[in-house]
Every structure is written in structure tokens, then in C-alpha cells.
Scaffold this motif. Structure first.
Motif, mmCIF file in Angstrom:
data_model
loop_
_atom_site.group_PDB
_atom_site.id
_atom_site.type_symbol
_atom_site.label_atom_id
_atom_site.label_comp_id
_atom_site.label_asym_id
_atom_site.label_seq_id
_atom_site.Cartn_x
_atom_site.Cartn_y
_atom_site.Cartn_z
ATOM 1 N N VAL A 151 -1.755 -1.595 1.245
ATOM 2 C CA VAL A 151 0.015 -1.205 0.631
ATOM 3 C C VAL A 151 -0.036 -2.289 -0.396
ATOM 4 C CG1 VAL A 151 1.863 -1.370 1.386
ATOM 5 C CG2 VAL A 151 0.855 0.795 2.730
ATOM 6 N N ILE A 152 -0.773 -3.749 -0.391
ATOM 7 C CA ILE A 152 0.284 -4.811 -0.820
ATOM 8 C C ILE A 152 -0.223 -4.817 -2.706
ATOM 9 C CG2 ILE A 152 -1.645 -6.685 -0.015
ATOM 10 C CD1 ILE A 152 1.630 -6.989 -0.476
ATOM 11 N N LYS A 153 -1.548 -4.116 -2.385
ATOM 12 C CA LYS A 153 -2.357 -3.802 -4.234
ATOM 13 C C LYS A 153 -0.877 -3.011 -4.721
ATOM 14 C CE LYS A 153 -6.920 -4.624 -2.900
ATOM 15 N NZ LYS A 153 -7.324 -5.154 -1.827
ATOM 16 N N THR A 154 -0.776 -2.057 -4.560
ATOM 17 C CA THR A 154 -0.173 -1.050 -4.286
ATOM 18 C C THR A 154 1.137 -2.105 -4.938
ATOM 19 O OG1 THR A 154 -1.574 0.508 -3.263
ATOM 20 C CG2 THR A 154 0.943 1.711 -4.211
ATOM 21 N N LEU A 167 -0.020 -13.418 -7.789
ATOM 22 C CA LEU A 167 0.528 -12.341 -7.710
ATOM 23 C C LEU A 167 -0.167 -10.838 -8.377
ATOM 24 C CD1 LEU A 167 4.063 -12.646 -5.993
ATOM 25 C CD2 LEU A 167 1.616 -13.200 -5.004
ATOM 26 N N GLU A 168 0.095 -11.127 -10.111
ATOM 27 C CA GLU A 168 -0.125 -10.176 -11.086
ATOM 28 C C GLU A 168 -1.770 -10.017 -10.470
ATOM 29 O OE1 GLU A 168 3.406 -12.592 -12.597
ATOM 30 O OE2 GLU A 168 1.347 -13.410 -11.514
ATOM 31 N N GLU A 169 -2.664 -10.931 -10.408
ATOM 32 C CA GLU A 169 -3.811 -9.594 -9.937
ATOM 33 C C GLU A 169 -3.577 -9.425 -8.507
ATOM 34 O OE1 GLU A 169 -5.672 -14.298 -12.698
ATOM 35 O OE2 GLU A 169 -5.448 -14.250 -10.016
ATOM 36 N N VAL A 170 -3.255 -9.814 -8.283
ATOM 37 C CA VAL A 170 -3.541 -8.902 -6.895
ATOM 38 C C VAL A 170 -2.931 -7.304 -6.631
ATOM 39 C CG1 VAL A 170 -2.453 -8.275 -4.252
ATOM 40 C CG2 VAL A 170 -2.788 -10.805 -5.286
ATOM 41 N N HIS A 171 -1.973 -7.297 -7.926
ATOM 42 C CA HIS A 171 -1.078 -5.405 -7.838
ATOM 43 C C HIS A 171 -1.910 -5.489 -8.347
ATOM 44 C CE1 HIS A 171 2.551 -3.102 -8.480
ATOM 45 N NE2 HIS A 171 2.436 -3.222 -9.257
ATOM 46 N N ALA A 172 -2.549 -4.028 -7.925
ATOM 47 C CA ALA A 172 -3.548 -3.168 -9.027
ATOM 48 C C ALA A 172 -3.859 -2.043 -8.218
ATOM 49 C CB ALA A 172 -5.085 -3.672 -8.321
ATOM 50 N N PRO A 173 -2.194 -0.760 -7.773
ATOM 51 C CA PRO A 173 -2.441 0.274 -7.624
ATOM 52 C C PRO A 173 -2.878 1.285 -7.866
ATOM 53 C CG PRO A 173 0.197 -0.467 -9.754
ATOM 54 C CD PRO A 173 -1.300 -1.454 -9.399
ATOM 55 N N SER A 174 -4.214 1.433 -8.582
ATOM 56 C CA SER A 174 -4.907 2.348 -8.859
ATOM 57 C C SER A 174 -5.293 2.562 -7.881
ATOM 58 C CB SER A 174 -5.588 2.257 -10.100
ATOM 59 O OG SER A 174 -4.266 2.967 -11.148
ATOM 60 N N ARG A 175 -6.133 0.928 -7.833
ATOM 61 C CA ARG A 175 -7.068 0.722 -6.641
ATOM 62 C C ARG A 175 -6.405 0.141 -5.129
ATOM 63 N NH1 ARG A 175 -8.727 -3.744 -9.720
ATOM 64 N NH2 ARG A 175 -7.617 -5.390 -8.314
ATOM 65 N N ASP A 201 4.823 6.859 -4.619
ATOM 66 C CA ASP A 201 4.576 7.584 -3.425
ATOM 67 C C ASP A 201 3.384 7.369 -2.749
ATOM 68 O OD1 ASP A 201 6.961 9.045 -4.143
ATOM 69 O OD2 ASP A 201 6.029 9.688 -5.587
ATOM 70 N N LEU A 202 2.982 7.050 -1.690
ATOM 71 C CA LEU A 202 1.721 6.543 -1.410
ATOM 72 C C LEU A 202 0.865 7.463 -0.667
ATOM 73 C CD1 LEU A 202 2.952 3.725 1.479
ATOM 74 C CD2 LEU A 202 2.085 3.529 -1.222
ATOM 75 N N VAL A 250 5.136 10.930 8.134
ATOM 76 C CA VAL A 250 6.083 10.134 7.435
ATOM 77 C C VAL A 250 7.388 10.451 7.894
ATOM 78 C CG1 VAL A 250 6.512 9.057 5.276
ATOM 79 C CG2 VAL A 250 4.325 8.658 6.130
ATOM 80 N N GLU A 251 7.611 11.880 7.449
ATOM 81 C CA GLU A 251 8.444 12.871 7.496
ATOM 82 C C GLU A 251 9.768 12.876 8.866
ATOM 83 O OE1 GLU A 251 11.016 13.676 4.176
ATOM 84 O OE2 GLU A 251 9.355 12.346 3.017
ATOM 85 N N ARG A 252 8.701 12.930 9.651
ATOM 86 C CA ARG A 252 9.270 12.863 10.651
ATOM 87 C C ARG A 252 9.753 11.763 11.145
ATOM 88 N NH1 ARG A 252 4.650 16.332 10.619
ATOM 89 N NH2 ARG A 252 3.343 15.334 11.754
ATOM 90 N N MET A 253 8.923 10.851 11.004
ATOM 91 C CA MET A 253 8.685 8.915 11.438
ATOM 92 C C MET A 253 10.542 9.134 10.629
ATOM 93 S SD MET A 253 6.489 7.672 13.792
ATOM 94 C CE MET A 253 7.580 6.672 13.460
#
Length: 239
Positions: free
Chosen positions: A110-113, A142-150, A198-199, A210-213
Motif C-alpha cells: 500500500v505504501i508504494k501505491t 519518498l518519490e523513489e518509494v512511490h511506485a503505484p504499479s509495483r 483503487d486498491l 471492504v464494502e461490508r467493513m
């Protein structure tokens, strides 16, 4: 005395995004216990110095002060035994697995995303602290950590056991939610509060959970403030 939960806030006081605080809010709702929240910032260490440490959640319940989300679960089960969160010793041992699974498998994906969304959701006075501490921990910017596809690919693999579980039951803990669900869902609330990403797809069994929670406890999660709705969200701070 009213229970008080010190709760991390972001670019406005209604934006509450700590996954660990969300665990506790769901646990308190599960127990049917009233509480108030005290907004807290990363750099406001003095406000919780009485707890003997510098992180939230901090739960003050009368004369008792409890820190760490899992220890708060244990405290709530001990002091308020109705509607157990963790159950007896074997059940608690299983719940600890979900604690570690959330923190070591789900959270890194999640943090990468959402890393840069998260940074922009942090209160301006906290951003220098957030950047310094997180970059030290990750050993990169932080910019290097941010990798949504991965991040999404990593998350997709990590969620496979949950997909199998939701083929059997509506919740991790069975027909009704309990501690394992809240330990996991805090991570999803963290992402939801700081990002529009959207995860999981609508067709994913995890999406149904997720929706139920989100709908539990009169929409506790669904009604929560999101950074996209917060003051200042349209003008994120540049790194």
C-alpha cells in the motif's frame, strides 16, 4: 470519565488516517463503547508524553492509559469481556498472525501505491518530520518509494489468501467481524483516507469485504473524511 483516543490528523483536523487508530476505532465500535477523539500531529510529542512513548493510538480510559493498537485490543477484551475481539489464547495467537500479515505484507504494498498521496495528506507542519523519518527508514526518497504499479502488483499477490477466505465467509472472523477483520481493515482505511487510488477491482472478493467493513457501525468507515474532500487537498505541497 469519557474515554479519549489520541488520533492522528492530517491537513485538516477531520482527516484521520492512521491505520492503527482505525483499528482501535473499529474495536471500540465493536464493543459498543463511547469515546471521544483528540486530534494529534506527528510533531506534537509533548501532548502524549504522559503515555511514556511518542506514537498514537493512545487510549485513555479513566485512570488507564494504553498504547499500541494490539495492546488496546487485549485491554478491551480484559476490561470489557462482552463481544470478544481476540477470544481465548489460541484465537489470540491466530489474530497475531493477521497483525503481522497486515503490517509486513499489506502495508508495504500500500505504501508504494499511495506514498505521495500520503505525504500531501500530512499536515504542513508535519511534512518535514514525515519526510525525514520515512526517508531514513526506507533509505530512499519518498518519490523513489512511490511506485503505484509495483505496489498494486505486490498487493494483488498479498491478497490471495483473503480471496480464498471470502469464498467461505463474509468476514475473516466468520459470519460476523471481529479482531482479525479490524487488524486488516485499518490498512485499507489508511489508503482510503489519503488517496483516491483503487486498491482492488469491483470484481475482487476483497472489494466486497471492504464494502461490508465500510458500512459497519452506521457507516463508520464510509463517513470518514478523505483527503480529496479536505481543505487544501487541491493544492498539495510540492516536495
Amino acid at each position: 470519565m469519557t474515554r479519549l483516543l489520541y488520533d492522528l490528523c492530517g491537513i485538516d483536523e477531520d482527516l484521520r488516517f492512521s491505520p492503527y487508530c482505525w483499528r482501535v476505532k473499529y474495536a471500540l465500535a465493536h464493543k459498543g463503547l463511547d469515546y471521544q477523539t483528540q486530534p494529534w500531529h506527528f510533531t506534537d510529542k509533548d501532548a502524549i508524553a504522559f503515555s511514556g512513548q511518542g506514537k498514537v493510538p493512545v487510549l485513555v480510559d479513566g485512570d488507564e492509559t494504553v498504547t499500541d493498537s494490539y495492546e488496546i485490543f487485549r485491554y478491551l477484551d480484559r476490561v470489557y469481556p462482552d463481544r470478544p475481539l481476540l477470544g481465548g489464547q489460541p484465537a489470540e495467537a491466530r489474530a497475531r498472525f493477521f497483525k503481522f500479515y497486515a503490517e509486513r505484507n499489506l502495508a508495504p504494498a500500500v505504501i508504494k501505491t499511495v506514498m505521495m498521496d500520503l505525504y500531501n495528506a500530512v499536515a504542513p507542519q508535519d511534512r518535514a518530520y514525515f519526510r525525514e523519518t520515512r526517508e531514513k527508514a526506507f533509505g530512499r526518497t519518498l518519490e523513489e518509494v512511490h511506485a503505484p504499479s509495483r505496489g498494486l502488483s505486490q498487493l494483488d499477490l498479498a491478497l490471495e489468501p483473503l480471496r480464498a477466505r471470502f469464498g467461505e465467509a463474509d468476514f475473516v472472523d466468520g459470519d460476523e467481524p471481529a479482531g482479525a477483520d479490524y487488524l486488516l481493515f485499518g490498512t485499507f482505511m489508511w489508503a482510503r483516507c489519503v488517496s483516491a487510488a483503487d486498491l482492488v477491482s469491483n470484481a475482487d472478493p476483497v472489494h466486497g469485504w471492504v464494502e461490508r467493513m465500510l458500512d459497519l457501525y452506521d457507516g463508520l468507515g464510509r463517513k470518514a473524511q478523505r483527503s480529496i474532500d479536505s481543505v487544501g487537498a487541491a493544492e498539495p505541497e510540492s516536495p
